[in-house]
Design a protein around this motif. Sequence first.
Motif, short mmCIF file in Angstrom:
data_model
loop_
_atom_site.label_atom_id
_atom_site.label_comp_id
_atom_site.label_asym_id
_atom_site.label_seq_id
_atom_site.Cartn_x
_atom_site.Cartn_y
_atom_site.Cartn_z
N GLN A 1 9.93 13.69 4.36
CA GLN A 1 9.05 14.81 4.04
C GLN A 1 9.79 16.14 4.02
O GLN A 1 9.39 17.06 3.30
CB GLN A 1 7.91 14.88 5.06
N THR A 2 10.86 16.25 4.78
CA THR A 2 11.55 17.55 4.91
C THR A 2 12.85 17.61 4.11
O THR A 2 13.53 18.64 4.12
CB THR A 2 11.87 17.85 6.38
N LEU A 3 13.21 16.53 3.41
CA LEU A 3 14.42 16.56 2.58
C LEU A 3 14.32 17.65 1.52
O LEU A 3 13.27 17.85 0.91
CB LEU A 3 14.63 15.21 1.90
N ARG A 4 15.43 18.32 1.29
CA ARG A 4 15.48 19.34 0.25
C ARG A 4 16.70 19.11 -0.64
O ARG A 4 17.65 18.44 -0.24
CB ARG A 4 15.55 20.75 0.87
N THR A 5 16.67 19.68 -1.83
CA THR A 5 17.79 19.52 -2.74
C THR A 5 19.01 20.27 -2.20
O THR A 5 18.87 21.28 -1.49
CB THR A 5 17.45 20.08 -4.13
N GLY A 6 20.19 19.80 -2.57
CA GLY A 6 21.41 20.48 -2.20
C GLY A 6 21.72 21.62 -3.16
O GLY A 6 20.97 21.89 -4.10
N GLU A 7 22.82 22.28 -2.92
CA GLU A 7 23.23 23.36 -3.80
C GLU A 7 23.45 22.86 -5.23
O GLU A 7 23.96 21.75 -5.44
CB GLU A 7 24.54 23.98 -3.30
N HIS A 8 23.04 23.68 -6.19
CA HIS A 8 23.27 23.41 -7.61
C HIS A 8 22.46 22.24 -8.15
O HIS A 8 22.72 21.75 -9.25
CB HIS A 8 24.77 23.17 -7.90
N GLY B 1 0.80 -1.21 0.00
CA GLY B 1 0.00 0.00 0.00
C GLY B 1 0.83 1.26 0.00
O GLY B 1 2.05 1.24 -0.23
N SER B 2 0.19 2.38 0.27
CA SER B 2 0.83 3.69 0.24
C SER B 2 1.80 3.84 1.42
O SER B 2 1.45 3.56 2.56
CB SER B 2 -0.22 4.79 0.30
N VAL B 3 3.02 4.31 1.10
CA VAL B 3 4.01 4.52 2.16
C VAL B 3 4.42 5.98 2.30
O VAL B 3 4.98 6.37 3.33
CB VAL B 3 5.28 3.65 1.92
N LEU B 4 4.14 6.81 1.27
CA LEU B 4 4.54 8.21 1.34
C LEU B 4 3.70 9.03 0.36
O LEU B 4 3.51 8.62 -0.79
CB LEU B 4 6.02 8.36 1.01
N ASP B 5 3.21 10.17 0.83
CA ASP B 5 2.45 11.09 -0.01
C ASP B 5 3.37 12.23 -0.44
O ASP B 5 3.84 13.01 0.40
CB ASP B 5 1.26 11.63 0.77
N LEU B 6 3.62 12.34 -1.74
CA LEU B 6 4.54 13.36 -2.24
C LEU B 6 4.01 14.77 -2.01
O LEU B 6 4.78 15.72 -1.96
CB LEU B 6 4.81 13.15 -3.73
N ALA B 7 2.69 14.91 -1.89
CA ALA B 7 2.12 16.22 -1.63
C ALA B 7 2.56 16.76 -0.27
O ALA B 7 2.50 17.97 -0.04
CB ALA B 7 0.59 16.15 -1.69
N GLU B 8 3.03 15.88 0.60
CA GLU B 8 3.50 16.29 1.93
C GLU B 8 5.02 16.39 2.00
O GLU B 8 5.58 16.58 3.07
CB GLU B 8 3.00 15.28 2.97
N CYS B 9 5.68 16.29 0.83
CA CYS B 9 7.15 16.31 0.78
C CYS B 9 7.64 17.61 0.14
O CYS B 9 6.99 18.18 -0.75
CB CYS B 9 7.68 15.12 -0.02
N ALA B 10 8.82 18.05 0.56
CA ALA B 10 9.40 19.26 0.00
C ALA B 10 9.97 19.04 -1.40
O ALA B 10 9.96 19.95 -2.23
CB ALA B 10 10.50 19.79 0.93
N LEU B 11 10.47 17.84 -1.67
CA LEU B 11 11.07 17.55 -2.97
C LEU B 11 9.99 17.42 -4.04
O LEU B 11 8.90 16.91 -3.78
CB LEU B 11 11.89 16.26 -2.90
#
Length: 275
Positions: A120-127, A79-89
């Motif tokens: 949910q709170t992961l963000r992209t790195g520089e560049h 089943g569902s393990v993660l909702d991308l709408a709730e993620c920063a990426l």
Amino acid sequence: EDHLDRHGSMENYVRAKARIFENQKPFDWAIIQFEALKQLQALGVSVPGKVITFSARTHSADVYLEGNRIISRLPGVEGSVLDLAECALEGLHNAENLMAAWLVGRAMKLLPSEMIPVLQTLRTGEHRCEMVTEWEGVRFYNDSKATNVHALDSALRSMPFAEAADRNVWLIAGGQGKGMDYQAAAAALEKRVKGAWLIGTSAGEIQSAWSPFAPCNLAADLIEAVAEAGRNAAPGDVVLLSPACASFDMFDSYQHRGDQFRAVVMKWVESRQGD
């Protein structure tokens, strides 16, 4: 497609990358993108570990994307393990990054309550599709790390859409070419790019390859490219630096190129604030 100048062919490149699995034992985990596994199998490359696949493009993988949700078919976690709408990426490529991270955590026996808040709170790195600023409804993104066509394609597909139209990206690309097939990004260019400003030694070659799919212009440097892209952009548009090339014709590194882009963008925005 990166480093083909070194490896000579995609087959050689895939075989070199596959060596990471050589010393695995049958009880080890091999977490592999579904499409990459198909490439390995086509070349007769065997993986000794326990293989788990993920993909944002097919439902045939063990973990896949359905709408905004990451779905697992693994025993015990169906089943569902993660909702991308709730993620920063954002973007398909980042959906796959989240899938891979979740699978690594599962292999390490981490609890969902430990993993989900972090994912949910992961963000992209520089560049790496890094948002520099937003000015009058126009967002500026620094993706200087995109030194090949595949990375550019992923960046274009991950950019936010405008309400009025799919084509809302003003692309800045070019640099030191690596002998790649620039037309491999044709579908994403045709769908997302309003216009491109091309710099560096490969600018003319890229213009020839991309002109059938998006309006292309040559620029002397980042300063001109940013100024022209910014001047043409409308609210809801994106100005994206995603070069699809190495940086060494004009810069010391992709980091240097990205830092310069940030500085040029901020100076340009500052100069426009009195208008």
